[in-house]
Write an enzyme that holds these catalytic residues in place. Structure first.
Site, PDB file in Angstrom:
ATOM      1  CG  ASP A   1       7.541  -2.203   5.293  1.00  0.00           C
ATOM      2  OD1 ASP A   1       7.251  -2.438   6.471  1.00  0.00           O
ATOM      3  OD2 ASP A   1       8.117  -1.168   4.916  1.00  0.00           O
TER       4      ASP A   1
ATOM      5  NE  ARG B   1       7.504  -1.340   1.058  1.00  0.00           N
ATOM      6  CZ  ARG B   1       6.364  -0.685   1.203  1.00  0.00           C
ATOM      7  NH1 ARG B   1       5.524  -0.586   0.191  1.00  0.00           N
ATOM      8  NH2 ARG B   1       6.043  -0.133   2.361  1.00  0.00           N
TER       9      ARG B   1
ATOM     10  NE  ARG C   1      -0.169  -3.339   6.126  1.00  0.00           N
ATOM     11  CZ  ARG C   1       0.367  -2.278   6.746  1.00  0.00           C
ATOM     12  NH1 ARG C   1      -0.310  -1.145   6.812  1.00  0.00           N
ATOM     13  NH2 ARG C   1       1.547  -2.379   7.307  1.00  0.00           N
TER      14      ARG C   1
ATOM     15  CG  HIS D   1       1.977  -1.724  12.970  1.00  0.00           C
ATOM     16  ND1 HIS D   1       1.101  -2.465  12.190  1.00  0.00           N
ATOM     17  CD2 HIS D   1       2.888  -1.190  12.114  1.00  0.00           C
ATOM     18  CE1 HIS D   1       1.453  -2.367  10.920  1.00  0.00           C
ATOM     19  NE2 HIS D   1       2.542  -1.592  10.841  1.00  0.00           N
TER      20      HIS D   1
ATOM     21  CG  HIS E   1       0.745   5.290   6.804  1.00  0.00           C
ATOM     22  ND1 HIS E   1       0.200   4.134   7.291  1.00  0.00           N
ATOM     23  CD2 HIS E   1       1.991   4.967   6.361  1.00  0.00           C
ATOM     24  CE1 HIS E   1       1.055   3.139   7.140  1.00  0.00           C
ATOM     25  NE2 HIS E   1       2.155   3.623   6.581  1.00  0.00           N
TER      26      HIS E   1
ATOM     27  CG  ASP F   1       5.272   2.329  11.540  1.00  0.00           C
ATOM     28  OD1 ASP F   1       5.983   2.296  10.511  1.00  0.00           O
ATOM     29  OD2 ASP F   1       4.062   2.026  11.524  1.00  0.00           O
TER      30      ASP F   1
END
Length: 376
Positions: free
Chosen positions: A110, A118, A183, A214, A226, A297
């Site tokens: 990601d 990352r 984001r 998403h 999450h 996901d």
């Protein structure tokens, strides 16, 4: 280790049954390479001496691996320590995959920009602007330039699939999953399309694949998938939230689409989007005409893990025509033998008719088609 060996033995037994001769003596077709449908996270920053990686790449022959900088459970470095180290890791992984499976791996991460990177400044990489910052600037040429720079860094690191851009529309300004974290590009779907288009084009110029996420939209929710169950029945605005997918799919810019774990009773009264045939097969593939790869996901996120077992969720996602199952192994809880168990569950679902050979073969072909687009 005992759990992993037991799960791997179950895979071998089921596959052995699938390849036995028929009663009339004719040999059956070889079993489908269902591990191709898995993208798995792992611990460690080197291939040498990593038994977990050898099981995933050589024994199971998974289709993809996902890299993380940090381990969520410990806060310690996980897969990415430095630029030199990650180049060595991905190079060794591809060598191992070609030796064991005869083809390369999809290696994903990601890298959206901003907080979700990352390849971050903590391990020596340059800072990158957040999608919200790019959207506020409104300069698509600048967005394409930043994406091209980011893509060049990813390519140099051996990451061939960037799980970005986020094309969620910022319907709810207080949305904790994507909006308040910077984001999202915009609350205007047309601006989201323009920014995402530029981002994807920049990534493509650098030779990196992308993923729209998403689906069908996480920007209206009041909570974060999450952490647990997310119901967008009363907050979703599909006319707005589906527009980026509709436009970018039509333009041929959807390398892949990642699902959301959001529940919308108006689409499916039983399952969240990732596990919903109504959402993935009827909406994404049917109404929007999408023909490419769909990746889930993370199946270990709270919205899935708290209500479904990993194996049940994997089978439901495949029934919904999701093609690749993301299992990060980085949501706090490490699932022992996760990949082996999921492969065994898929084989069992094939054997008892819950999954069809034809549908899984189509998914495997979509994985292969995306992998064939990896630039050497």
């Amino acid at each position: 280790m005992r759990v992993r060996l037991a799960a791997l033995l179950l895979v071998v037994v089921v596959e052995g049954c699938a390849s036995t001769a028929t009663t009339d003596g004719a040999a059956r077709k070889p079993p489908l390479p269902v591990a191709d449908l898995l993208m798995i996270g792992f611990r460690g920053s080197e291939v040498e001496g990593n038994d977990e990686l050898r099981v995933l790449v050589c024994d199971l022959k998974v289709g993809g691996l996902i890299l993380f900088e940090r381990d969520s459970a410990t806060g310690q470095p996980r897969n990415i320590v430095s630029a030199e180290q990650v180049r060595r890791l991905t190079g060794d992984l591809q060598t191992l995959a070609r030796e064991c499976a005869g083809r390369p791996l999809l290696i994903a991460a990601d890298n959206e920009g901003g907080r979700v990177m990352r390849l971050s400044t903590r391990v020596g990489y340059l800072a990158t602007p957040a999608p919200q910052e790019l959207g506020d600037q409104g300069d698509v040429a600048q967005t394409a330039l930043e994406a091209r720079r980011m893509g060049a860094t990813l390519r140099e690191a051996g990451i061939n699939w960037n799980l970005a851009p986020v094309v969620d529309v910022a319907v709810n300004p207080l949305n904790p999953a994507v909006v308040t974290l910077g984001r999202t590009f915009s609350s205007d779907p047309q601006l989201v399309v323009a920014q995402a288009r530029a981002f994807i084009q920049g990534m493509h110029e650098a030779g990196v694949l992308t993923s729209l996420k998403h689906f069908p939209g996480h920007g209206s929710s009041r909570s974060d998938s999450h952490l647990g169950f997310v119901d967008v029945t009363d907050t979703a605005d599909l006319k707005i939230e589906l527009e980026p997918y509709r436009a970018l799919i039509k333009e041929g810019l959807a390398d892949s689409v990642m699902t959301a774990h959001v529940f919308n009773r108006g689409i499916d009264p039983w399952n969240p989007a990732t596990l919903s045939r109504y959402t993935i097969k009827r909406y994404l593939r049917g109404k929007l005409g999408y023909k490419g790869l769909v990746v889930s996901d993370d199946l270990l996120m709270g919205a899935i893990r708290q209500r479904y077992g990993l194996e049940e969720a994997a089978v439901l996602a495949l029934q919904a025509t999701v093609d690749m199952l993301l299992i990060s192994q980085n949501q706090g809880k490490f699932e022992r033998g996760a990949a082996e168990r999921v492969v065994a569950a898929i084989r069992q679902a094939l054997a008892d008719g819950r999954l069809s050979q034809r549908a899984l073969a189509a998914s495997i072909e979509r994985v292969r088609a995306l992998r064939d687009r990896i630039t050497p």
